[in-house]
Structures are given as C-alpha cells and as structure tokens.
Design a protein around this motif. Structure first.
Motif, mmCIF file in Angstrom:
data_model
loop_
_atom_site.group_PDB
_atom_site.id
_atom_site.type_symbol
_atom_site.label_atom_id
_atom_site.label_comp_id
_atom_site.label_asym_id
_atom_site.label_seq_id
_atom_site.Cartn_x
_atom_site.Cartn_y
_atom_site.Cartn_z
ATOM 1 N N PRO A 91 0.808 -1.231 0.000
ATOM 2 C CA PRO A 91 0.000 0.000 0.000
ATOM 3 C C PRO A 91 0.844 1.287 0.000
ATOM 4 C CG PRO A 91 -0.405 -1.301 2.003
ATOM 5 C CD PRO A 91 0.536 -2.074 1.144
ATOM 6 N N TRP A 92 2.034 1.271 0.586
ATOM 7 C CA TRP A 92 2.868 2.461 0.635
ATOM 8 C C TRP A 92 3.394 2.855 -0.739
ATOM 9 C CZ3 TRP A 92 7.521 1.180 -1.339
ATOM 10 C CH2 TRP A 92 7.984 -0.124 -1.171
ATOM 11 N N ALA A 93 3.370 1.927 -1.692
ATOM 12 C CA ALA A 93 3.896 2.214 -3.029
ATOM 13 C C ALA A 93 3.081 3.299 -3.725
ATOM 14 C CB ALA A 93 3.933 0.942 -3.869
ATOM 15 N N ARG A 94 1.795 3.346 -3.480
ATOM 16 C CA ARG A 94 0.946 4.374 -4.116
ATOM 17 C C ARG A 94 1.355 5.769 -3.655
ATOM 18 N NH1 ARG A 94 -0.582 1.569 -8.222
ATOM 19 N NH2 ARG A 94 -1.659 -0.323 -7.655
ATOM 20 N N ILE A 95 1.616 5.910 -2.380
ATOM 21 C CA ILE A 95 2.027 7.211 -1.847
ATOM 22 C C ILE A 95 3.385 7.610 -2.420
ATOM 23 C CG2 ILE A 95 2.653 8.472 0.261
ATOM 24 C CD1 ILE A 95 0.563 6.628 1.694
ATOM 25 N N LEU A 96 4.320 6.670 -2.441
ATOM 26 C CA LEU A 96 5.641 6.957 -2.999
ATOM 27 C C LEU A 96 5.537 7.294 -4.491
ATOM 28 C CD1 LEU A 96 8.660 7.220 -2.594
ATOM 29 C CD2 LEU A 96 8.859 4.747 -2.967
ATOM 30 N N ALA A 97 4.637 6.631 -5.202
ATOM 31 C CA ALA A 97 4.443 6.919 -6.627
ATOM 32 C C ALA A 97 3.941 8.350 -6.823
ATOM 33 C CB ALA A 97 3.475 5.921 -7.248
ATOM 34 N N ILE A 98 3.075 8.808 -5.944
ATOM 35 C CA ILE A 98 2.584 10.193 -6.023
ATOM 36 C C ILE A 98 3.722 11.172 -5.750
ATOM 37 C CG2 ILE A 98 1.085 11.896 -4.896
ATOM 38 C CD1 ILE A 98 -0.920 9.533 -4.493
ATOM 39 N N VAL A 99 4.533 10.882 -4.751
ATOM 40 C CA VAL A 99 5.680 11.746 -4.433
ATOM 41 C C VAL A 99 6.657 11.771 -5.613
ATOM 42 C CG1 VAL A 99 7.675 12.031 -2.903
ATOM 43 C CG2 VAL A 99 5.444 11.440 -1.949
ATOM 44 N N TYR A 100 6.981 10.600 -6.142
ATOM 45 C CA TYR A 100 7.895 10.522 -7.291
ATOM 46 C C TYR A 100 7.319 11.277 -8.488
ATOM 47 C CZ TYR A 100 9.657 8.794 -11.695
ATOM 48 O OH TYR A 100 10.118 8.732 -12.975
#
Length: 117
Positions: A91-100
């Motif tokens: 689930p944390w990958a979605r947040i990191l994808a938004i940041v990236y």
C-alpha cells in the motif's frame, strides 16, 4: 487480469527502463568525475548527445546538474523501491508513486522552458 494490474506492470517496466539511463547518463551529468572512472560510460554519453541532439546533457548547466543530482539521489532509489512495492502490491507504493510523480513533473518545468524558449 484487471486494468489496475496491467497499469502496475506498465509502471514497473517504465521504472526499470529508467534505471540504466539514470545510472549511466544522469550520474555523469550530476557527478562529471564518473566519466574518469568509466570511460565506456563517457563514450555512451557522447553518443547519446550526438545521436539525440541533447543540448542540456551536452552543455550540462549548473541548474541542470542540480536536477540530475536529485534524479540520482532521490529518483533512482524511488525507482527501486517502487518496483518492489508495486510488484508486491504494497500500500505504501501508491504514496511513494505520487511523491515521485510530483517530483518528476516539477523537474520538467525548467527543462521544457529551456527547450521551448
């Protein structure tokens, strides 16, 4: 296979395809001394500039060098983390994808301005 999973596969391939370019080309823009360590990388960089008429990589102005430093130190780890996170449906990958994505989009503004103006 769901549409969301197809998008995840596309994104993983997209991220993986950027790793070699960041390591070979971006690192030389950020840290020019890399060319002295790996002459083959300098030859590849020169080929890239000549073949693609890449004015920014060829001239490597200070503002561009700072953005390439951010690419190597921030985006490259994001590529690796996102490949793992998306592949394992974390689930944390979605947040990191938004940041990236926000960071990548922001860096495009000065690049497109330089090219267009």
């Amino acid at each position: 296979m769901s549409l969301l999973r197809k998008f995840d596969i596309f994104f993983v391939v997209f991220l993986a395809s950027h790793i070699p370019a960041t390591v070979i080309i971006g690192s030389q823009c950020a840290f020019p001394q890399v060319s002295e360590i790996a002459p083959w990388a300098k030859a590849l960089l020169d080929w890239h500039v000549k073949t693609n008429h890449d004015v920014l990589v060829g001239s490597n102005p200070v503002w561009f060098r700072s953005m390439m430093t951010a690419e190597v130190l921030f985006q490259l780890p994001c590529f690796l983390l996102l490949i793992c996170g998306i592949s394992k449906a974390r689930p944390w990958a979605r947040i990191l994808a938004i940041v990236y994505g926000t960071h990548a989009a922001t860096t495009l503004v000065p690049v497109l301005s330089e090219v267009a103006l």
